[in-house]
Design a protein around this motif. Structure first.
Motif, PDB file in Angstrom:
ATOM      1  N   ALA A   1       3.343  -4.383   8.132  1.00 41.76           N
ATOM      2  CA  ALA A   1       2.903  -3.737   6.830  1.00 41.76           C
ATOM      3  C   ALA A   1       1.795  -4.629   6.265  1.00 41.76           C
ATOM      4  O   ALA A   1       0.804  -4.145   5.972  1.00 41.76           O
ATOM      5  N   LEU A   2       2.386  -5.736   6.106  1.00 42.92           N
ATOM      6  CA  LEU A   2       1.463  -6.679   5.366  1.00 42.92           C
ATOM      7  C   LEU A   2       0.123  -7.036   6.577  1.00 42.92           C
ATOM      8  O   LEU A   2      -1.015  -7.217   5.852  1.00 42.92           O
ATOM      9  N   LYS A   3       0.369  -7.255   7.654  1.00 46.34           N
ATOM     10  CA  LYS A   3      -0.753  -7.487   8.725  1.00 46.34           C
ATOM     11  C   LYS A   3      -1.765  -6.232   8.779  1.00 46.34           C
ATOM     12  O   LYS A   3      -2.855  -6.626   8.993  1.00 46.34           O
ATOM     13  N   ASN A   4      -1.280  -5.236   8.849  1.00 43.01           N
ATOM     14  CA  ASN A   4      -2.148  -4.166   8.683  1.00 43.01           C
ATOM     15  C   ASN A   4      -2.784  -3.577   7.560  1.00 43.01           C
ATOM     16  O   ASN A   4      -3.283  -2.425   7.534  1.00 43.01           O
ATOM     17  N   ALA A   5      -2.324  -4.042   6.339  1.00 41.91           N
ATOM     18  CA  ALA A   5      -2.693  -3.779   4.909  1.00 41.91           C
ATOM     19  C   ALA A   5      -4.179  -3.657   4.969  1.00 41.91           C
ATOM     20  O   ALA A   5      -4.586  -3.035   3.773  1.00 41.91           O
ATOM     21  N   GLY A   6      -5.118  -4.489   5.379  1.00 42.44           N
ATOM     22  CA  GLY A   6      -6.483  -4.533   5.140  1.00 42.44           C
ATOM     23  C   GLY A   6      -6.836  -5.426   4.059  1.00 42.44           C
ATOM     24  O   GLY A   6      -6.112  -6.758   3.992  1.00 42.44           O
ATOM     25  N   ASN A   7      -7.890  -5.559   3.349  1.00 41.75           N
ATOM     26  CA  ASN A   7      -8.636  -6.388   2.671  1.00 41.75           C
ATOM     27  C   ASN A   7      -7.925  -6.180   1.067  1.00 41.75           C
ATOM     28  O   ASN A   7      -7.940  -7.043   0.451  1.00 41.75           O
ATOM     29  N   SER A   8      -7.573  -4.985   0.737  1.00 42.07           N
ATOM     30  CA  SER A   8      -7.030  -4.586  -0.463  1.00 42.07           C
ATOM     31  C   SER A   8      -5.477  -4.352  -0.387  1.00 42.07           C
ATOM     32  O   SER A   8      -5.245  -3.232   0.211  1.00 42.07           O
ATOM     33  N   VAL A   9      -4.644  -5.172  -0.899  1.00 42.64           N
ATOM     34  CA  VAL A   9      -3.153  -5.070  -0.639  1.00 42.64           C
ATOM     35  C   VAL A   9      -2.676  -4.899  -1.880  1.00 42.64           C
ATOM     36  O   VAL A   9      -2.586  -5.713  -2.796  1.00 42.64           O
TER      37      VAL A   9
ATOM     38  N   ASN B   1       0.966  -1.079   0.151  1.00 45.09           N
ATOM     39  CA  ASN B   1      -0.009  -0.010   0.113  1.00 45.09           C
ATOM     40  C   ASN B   1       0.930   1.088  -0.111  1.00 45.09           C
ATOM     41  O   ASN B   1       1.625   1.260  -1.056  1.00 45.09           O
ATOM     42  N   ASP B   2       0.905   2.220   0.948  1.00 46.32           N
ATOM     43  CA  ASP B   2       1.698   3.321   0.901  1.00 46.32           C
ATOM     44  C   ASP B   2       2.951   3.073   1.364  1.00 46.32           C
ATOM     45  O   ASP B   2       3.764   4.116   2.012  1.00 46.32           O
ATOM     46  N   ILE B   3       3.479   1.785   2.066  1.00 50.07           N
ATOM     47  CA  ILE B   3       4.558   1.675   2.863  1.00 50.07           C
ATOM     48  C   ILE B   3       5.792   1.055   1.969  1.00 50.07           C
ATOM     49  O   ILE B   3       5.622   0.081   1.515  1.00 50.07           O
ATOM     50  N   VAL B   4       6.746   2.033   1.680  1.00 48.19           N
ATOM     51  CA  VAL B   4       7.616   1.409   0.877  1.00 48.19           C
ATOM     52  C   VAL B   4       8.745   0.562   1.810  1.00 48.19           C
ATOM     53  O   VAL B   4       9.272   0.847   3.063  1.00 48.19           O
ATOM     54  N   LEU B   5       9.226  -0.715   1.294  1.00 47.23           N
ATOM     55  CA  LEU B   5       9.962  -1.599   1.984  1.00 47.23           C
ATOM     56  C   LEU B   5      11.462  -1.646   1.576  1.00 47.23           C
ATOM     57  O   LEU B   5      12.081  -2.603   1.835  1.00 47.23           O
ATOM     58  N   ASP B   6      11.908  -0.809   1.173  1.00 42.11           N
ATOM     59  CA  ASP B   6      13.383  -0.616   0.716  1.00 42.11           C
ATOM     60  C   ASP B   6      14.391  -0.685   1.604  1.00 42.11           C
ATOM     61  O   ASP B   6      15.498  -1.030   1.240  1.00 42.11           O
ATOM     62  N   ASP B   7      14.094  -0.229   2.901  1.00 40.87           N
ATOM     63  CA  ASP B   7      15.082  -0.063   3.972  1.00 40.87           C
ATOM     64  C   ASP B   7      14.403  -0.245   5.239  1.00 40.87           C
ATOM     65  O   ASP B   7      14.568   0.416   6.044  1.00 40.87           O
ATOM     66  N   VAL B   8      13.714  -1.410   5.299  1.00 38.31           N
ATOM     67  CA  VAL B   8      13.056  -1.924   6.613  1.00 38.31           C
ATOM     68  C   VAL B   8      13.534  -3.040   7.410  1.00 38.31           C
ATOM     69  O   VAL B   8      13.956  -3.994   6.581  1.00 38.31           O
ATOM     70  N   GLU B   9      13.306  -3.156   8.618  1.00 42.53           N
ATOM     71  CA  GLU B   9      13.527  -4.435   9.204  1.00 42.53           C
ATOM     72  C   GLU B   9      12.467  -5.329   8.813  1.00 42.53           C
ATOM     73  O   GLU B   9      11.348  -5.003   8.413  1.00 42.53           O
TER      74      GLU B   9
END
Length: 91
Positions: A83-91, A68-76
């Motif tokens: 981010a995946l758990k909180n993404a809701g039903n439309s991911v 969604n709106d969270i970029v994962l290029d430099d995350v733990e």
């Protein structure tokens, strides 16, 4: 060097019912790189018959760049999981 010309980006939207898994596992992150010092979040496997496998556009070793709106290029790793758990039903 910039290697952007080596990548193909595809926006994939998965619609899931409440409580249904997206049907893939991930590995990587800046706290636990999967390959050397590459901190990307990688798809490691698809659940047989799961939502992602049925969609057919993603597979093992693909990089998950954004949820969604969270970029994962430099995350733990845990940040990507959340981010995946909180993404809701439309991911």
């Amino acid at each position: 060097p910039n290697y952007d010309d080596h990548w193909t980006y595809e926006e994939i939207v998965l619609e899931r019912a409440p409580g249904v898994s997206l049907g893939f596992s991930i590995a990587g992150g800046k706290d636990n790189p999967m390959y050397g010092n590459n901190t990307a979040i990688f798809i490691t496997k698809l659940t047989p018959g799961g939502l992602s496998e049925k969609d057919g556009r993603m597979g093992p070793n693909d990089i998950l760049y954004r949820v969604n709106d969270i970029v994962l290029d430099d995350v733990e790793h845990n940040e990507a999981v959340q981010a995946l758990k909180n993404a809701g039903n439309s991911v």
